[in-house]
Design a protein around this motif. Structure first.
Motif, PDB file in Angstrom:
ATOM      1  N   LEU A  94     -12.020  -4.754  14.271  1.00  0.00           N
ATOM      2  CA  LEU A  94     -11.712  -3.926  13.114  1.00  0.00           C
ATOM      3  C   LEU A  94     -10.492  -3.054  13.380  1.00  0.00           C
ATOM      4  O   LEU A  94      -9.634  -2.866  12.519  1.00  0.00           O
ATOM      5  CB  LEU A  94     -12.926  -3.062  12.765  1.00  0.00           C
ATOM      6  N   LYS A  95     -10.399  -2.526  14.608  1.00  0.00           N
ATOM      7  CA  LYS A  95      -9.245  -1.703  14.967  1.00  0.00           C
ATOM      8  C   LYS A  95      -7.962  -2.523  14.953  1.00  0.00           C
ATOM      9  O   LYS A  95      -6.888  -2.025  14.641  1.00  0.00           O
ATOM     10  CB  LYS A  95      -9.460  -1.073  16.341  1.00  0.00           C
ATOM     11  N   GLU A  96      -8.084  -3.793  15.324  1.00  0.00           N
ATOM     12  CA  GLU A  96      -6.907  -4.667  15.324  1.00  0.00           C
ATOM     13  C   GLU A  96      -6.446  -4.964  13.907  1.00  0.00           C
ATOM     14  O   GLU A  96      -5.259  -5.135  13.645  1.00  0.00           O
ATOM     15  CB  GLU A  96      -7.230  -5.972  16.053  1.00  0.00           C
ATOM     16  N   VAL A  97      -7.421  -5.052  12.987  1.00  0.00           N
ATOM     17  CA  VAL A  97      -7.101  -5.409  11.611  1.00  0.00           C
ATOM     18  C   VAL A  97      -6.586  -4.213  10.822  1.00  0.00           C
ATOM     19  O   VAL A  97      -5.566  -4.281  10.136  1.00  0.00           O
ATOM     20  CB  VAL A  97      -8.345  -6.006  10.912  1.00  0.00           C
ATOM     21  N   LEU A 126       0.818  -1.214   0.000  1.00  0.00           N
ATOM     22  CA  LEU A 126       0.000   0.000   0.000  1.00  0.00           C
ATOM     23  C   LEU A 126       0.851   1.263   0.000  1.00  0.00           C
ATOM     24  O   LEU A 126       0.364   2.344  -0.313  1.00  0.00           O
ATOM     25  CB  LEU A 126      -0.938   0.016   1.215  1.00  0.00           C
ATOM     26  N   GLU A 127       2.123   1.116   0.354  1.00  0.00           N
ATOM     27  CA  GLU A 127       3.004   2.277   0.447  1.00  0.00           C
ATOM     28  C   GLU A 127       4.051   2.306  -0.658  1.00  0.00           C
ATOM     29  O   GLU A 127       4.930   3.158  -0.663  1.00  0.00           O
ATOM     30  CB  GLU A 127       3.716   2.272   1.812  1.00  0.00           C
ATOM     31  N   THR A 128       3.930   1.372  -1.594  1.00  0.00           N
ATOM     32  CA  THR A 128       4.955   1.284  -2.626  1.00  0.00           C
ATOM     33  C   THR A 128       4.596   2.140  -3.834  1.00  0.00           C
ATOM     34  O   THR A 128       3.438   2.518  -4.029  1.00  0.00           O
ATOM     35  CB  THR A 128       5.162  -0.175  -3.082  1.00  0.00           C
ATOM     36  N   GLU A 129       5.572   2.449  -4.624  1.00  0.00           N
ATOM     37  CA  GLU A 129       5.361   3.216  -5.846  1.00  0.00           C
ATOM     38  C   GLU A 129       5.520   2.345  -7.087  1.00  0.00           C
ATOM     39  O   GLU A 129       5.324   2.818  -8.202  1.00  0.00           O
ATOM     40  CB  GLU A 129       6.355   4.388  -5.918  1.00  0.00           C
ATOM     41  N   ARG A 130       5.869   1.072  -6.877  1.00  0.00           N
ATOM     42  CA  ARG A 130       6.112   0.209  -8.024  1.00  0.00           C
ATOM     43  C   ARG A 130       5.793  -1.233  -7.655  1.00  0.00           C
ATOM     44  O   ARG A 130       6.492  -1.845  -6.852  1.00  0.00           O
ATOM     45  CB  ARG A 130       7.580   0.322  -8.461  1.00  0.00           C
ATOM     46  N   LYS A 142     -10.346   2.503   4.882  1.00  0.00           N
ATOM     47  CA  LYS A 142     -10.254   2.809   6.307  1.00  0.00           C
ATOM     48  C   LYS A 142      -8.813   3.017   6.755  1.00  0.00           C
ATOM     49  O   LYS A 142      -8.559   3.608   7.795  1.00  0.00           O
ATOM     50  CB  LYS A 142     -10.884   1.681   7.129  1.00  0.00           C
ATOM     51  N   SER A 143      -7.854   2.524   5.955  1.00  0.00           N
ATOM     52  CA  SER A 143      -6.445   2.597   6.341  1.00  0.00           C
ATOM     53  C   SER A 143      -5.755   3.867   5.877  1.00  0.00           C
ATOM     54  O   SER A 143      -4.678   4.200   6.359  1.00  0.00           O
ATOM     55  CB  SER A 143      -5.671   1.399   5.768  1.00  0.00           C
ATOM     56  N   LEU A 144      -6.352   4.550   4.910  1.00  0.00           N
ATOM     57  CA  LEU A 144      -5.647   5.660   4.283  1.00  0.00           C
ATOM     58  C   LEU A 144      -5.553   6.870   5.194  1.00  0.00           C
ATOM     59  O   LEU A 144      -6.532   7.273   5.819  1.00  0.00           O
ATOM     60  CB  LEU A 144      -6.341   6.064   2.978  1.00  0.00           C
ATOM     61  N   THR A 145      -4.371   7.441   5.233  1.00  0.00           N
ATOM     62  CA  THR A 145      -4.176   8.676   5.997  1.00  0.00           C
ATOM     63  C   THR A 145      -4.425   9.893   5.129  1.00  0.00           C
ATOM     64  O   THR A 145      -4.458  11.009   5.617  1.00  0.00           O
ATOM     65  CB  THR A 145      -2.748   8.744   6.562  1.00  0.00           C
ATOM     66  N   VAL A 146      -4.590   9.672   3.799  1.00  0.00           N
ATOM     67  CA  VAL A 146      -4.899  10.796   2.912  1.00  0.00           C
ATOM     68  C   VAL A 146      -6.384  11.099   3.011  1.00  0.00           C
ATOM     69  O   VAL A 146      -7.167  10.330   3.551  1.00  0.00           O
ATOM     70  CB  VAL A 146      -4.530  10.461   1.450  1.00  0.00           C
ATOM     71  N   GLN A 177      -3.238   2.345   9.891  1.00  0.00           N
ATOM     72  CA  GLN A 177      -3.115   3.573   9.125  1.00  0.00           C
ATOM     73  C   GLN A 177      -1.805   3.557   8.336  1.00  0.00           C
ATOM     74  O   GLN A 177      -0.744   3.287   8.886  1.00  0.00           O
ATOM     75  CB  GLN A 177      -3.152   4.782  10.058  1.00  0.00           C
ATOM     76  N   VAL A 178      -1.896   3.845   7.051  1.00  0.00           N
ATOM     77  CA  VAL A 178      -0.711   3.856   6.195  1.00  0.00           C
ATOM     78  C   VAL A 178      -0.720   5.116   5.342  1.00  0.00           C
ATOM     79  O   VAL A 178      -1.776   5.681   5.047  1.00  0.00           O
ATOM     80  CB  VAL A 178      -0.650   2.619   5.275  1.00  0.00           C
TER      81      VAL A 178
END
Length: 534
Positions: A421-424, A347-351, A391-395, A427-428
């Motif tokens: 849900l909070k455990e799963v 989820l944090e990669t560019e490639r 739900k994970s996105l910080t944007v 934030q990325v």
């Protein structure tokens, strides 16, 4: 007789045994030839453990003489490494000069690259493993020998990388190899240029200065052969370009981001991150300045990293392709994919091509339009995966929340508690690549939802037609279909109700559709059993 020859006595194989094993050097036993002579496939007798071997017979016009023959014997008899071809024995009776090695059943790497069928069978993951094995063998030669010596192979090429029954790489053919001191950081030898054209280091060719970096250059050429599927000495075409040699394309596309060098046979298998790392280290290997070429242990680290990236992606896709069903009301595939994406930092990669491969799987379910149950399974997983990622996105994902399933949090199953849900969810800081994946995934979900609705309209519509034809309307159907004015609604309107298409109902859409299907079948059976009134 030299001391090295005395130490080799334990490896002596009588000429009589070799003649028997090769059927007197029968042409049908010959499996290759080179400047040294010919190679025969043979099997030794029980005294030599019935070894299947390759018998290398020096030709009368070979470039090697007795000194070179015994020097090579002394060298290879001390090699003990998984990625170096095993030395079995030798024969020097009369005028015969013969070396015997373990037989690599899958032959040399160049034969696999040259044969389209064989090349197609070597997937990207397998190619990475072969390159990694060969790199480890080269590392052994450069730094793993006894007596503070290193061996510079001087003829690294795909023809000198053999593959055993498990496709483990084995470096072979040390006829041109040179031994130098290992205690000097930059071992350099002044020698007559030797090696195979197209693989020879240009610096060595121009200066006669041989160093371990010369082997690194040659190995870099092999890496590009593996990436492109092109042998360096055969003209090939890429796109609309006229046929050229591999290294011309390598230099031309050094700054190209379209990955034109990737073999078309493996394009749909490779992970972009894996290929990027591999290309990066391959270009460093063939750097014009030998001082800028990487150490062999760095090459091993990079190829190993590229292999891990590729294997992680392959494992994820393999998991997704299996129908893992549901567990306690939760779609297992959606949660598994999400956890893998987090763990592997996709989820944090560019490639990466993992997102493309996932979308391809979802689209395959869409193409199978008539298999409603299969599509419902993927709809459940795709939509829940979309929810978890959002739900994970910080944007700012306000725009994403406006999508068809942007408000899924309200309909998320009661079986998934807020604590769980909070455990799963984590934030990325997602990249643009993830946002693009979200858009593609949203489109897949919309298409699947739309197709399922259309399929169910047809199914319910046929039940209604049967009811009308029989002049009988089942009370159950009326009860389910009454609107606020007591009139019977159109069957397709039923599908718009929240209790029919919600994620609160059992196992989400799949369970809801299964329930509706069972009801329709039951109604149809009951109607068929009723008498027809006229």
């Amino acid at each position: 007789m030299s001391s090295s020859q005395v130490n080799l006595q334990g490896y002596l194989i009588p000429l009589e045994e070799i003649i028997r094993a090769t059927e007197d050097f029968s042409p049908k036993r010959c499996i290759g030839s080179g400047g040294f002579g010919e190679v025969y496939k043979a099997q030794l007798s029980e005294k030599w453990h019935n070894h299947k071997v390759a018998v290398k017979r020096m030709g009368r016009d070979s470039y090697q003489g007795d000194n070179e023959f015994y020097n090579e014997l002394d060298m290879i008899s001390r090699f003990h490494h998984e990625n170096i071809i095993s030395f079995i024995g030798y024969c020097d009776e009369g005028k015969e000069r013969i070396m015997v090695f373990e037989f690599a059943i899958n032959g040399s790497l160049d034969h696999h690259l040259q044969d389209p069928y064989k090349r197609r069978r070597i997937k990207w993951t397998q190619r990475l493993k072969i390159c990694l094995g060969a790199a480890r063998g080269l590392n052994y030669l450069h730094s793993g020998l006894e007596n503070a010596t290193r061996v510079i192979h001087r003829d690294i090429k795909s023809a000198n990388i053999l593959l055993d029954d498990n496709f483990v790489a084995k470096i072979c053919d040390f006829g041109l190899s040179k031994v130098g001191p290992i205690n000097q950081p930059n071992t350099q030898l002044y020698t007559k240029v030797a090696g195979t054209p197209f693989y020879v280091d240009p610096r060595y060719h121009e200066s006669n200065i041989l160093s371990k970096e010369s082997d690194i250059y040659s190995f870099g050429v092999v890496l590009f052969e593996m990436l492109s599927g092109m042998l360096v000495y055969l003209p090939w075409s890429i796109g609309d370009d006229r046929p050229q040699l591999l290294m011309n394309f390598v230099r031309r596309y050094e700054l190209d981001n379209e990955d034109k060098l990737i073999d078309y046979e493996i394009r749909d298998q490779v992970d972009n991150g894996s290929v990027h790392l591999f290309k990066e280290i391959a270009y460093q290997c063939v750097h014009p300045n030998f001082k800028d070429r990487p150490q062999i242990y760095t090459i091993i680290e990079k190829i190993d990293e590229a292999l891990n990236i590729q294997e992680n992606g392959d494992a994820l896709i393999k998991c997704v392709m299996g129908d893992v069903g549901f567990s306690h009301g939760k779609p297992v595939a959606a949660f598994t994919i999400y956890k893998c994406l987090l763990h592997l930092k996709y989820l944090e990669t560019e490639r990466t091509s993992v997102f493309d491969r996932l979308i391809h799987i979802f689209n395959s379910a869409i193409e199978d339009r008539d298999n409603t149950a299969h599509m419902a399974y993927w709809l459940s997983n795709a939509s829940n995966l979309l929810f978890l990622i959002q739900k994970s996105l910080t944007v700012d994902s306000a725009s994403a929340s406006k999508s068809l399933f942007g408000t899924m949090a309200m309909g998320f199953p009661s079986s998934v508690s807020s604590t769980h849900l909070k455990e799963v969810v984590q934030q990325v800081e997602c990249k643009q690549l993830t946002l693009h994946f979200i858009q593609q995934l949203t489109e897949c979900v919309k298409k699947m939802y739309s197709i399922i609705r259309e399929n169910m309209k047809k199914k319910v519509g046929s039940i209604l037609a049967l009811c009308i034809q029989s002049n009988f309307v089942q009370a159950t159907f009326i009860n389910k279909g009454l609107n606020e004015k007591g009139k019977i609604q159109r069957p397709q309107t039923l599908l718009m109700h929240r209790n029919c298409c919600t994620f609160n109902n059992g196992q989400y859409v799949k369970a809801g559709l299964a329930e509706l299907t069972r009801w329709c079948i039951q109604e149809q059976e009951e109607i068929q059993d009723k008498p027809t009134y006229t």
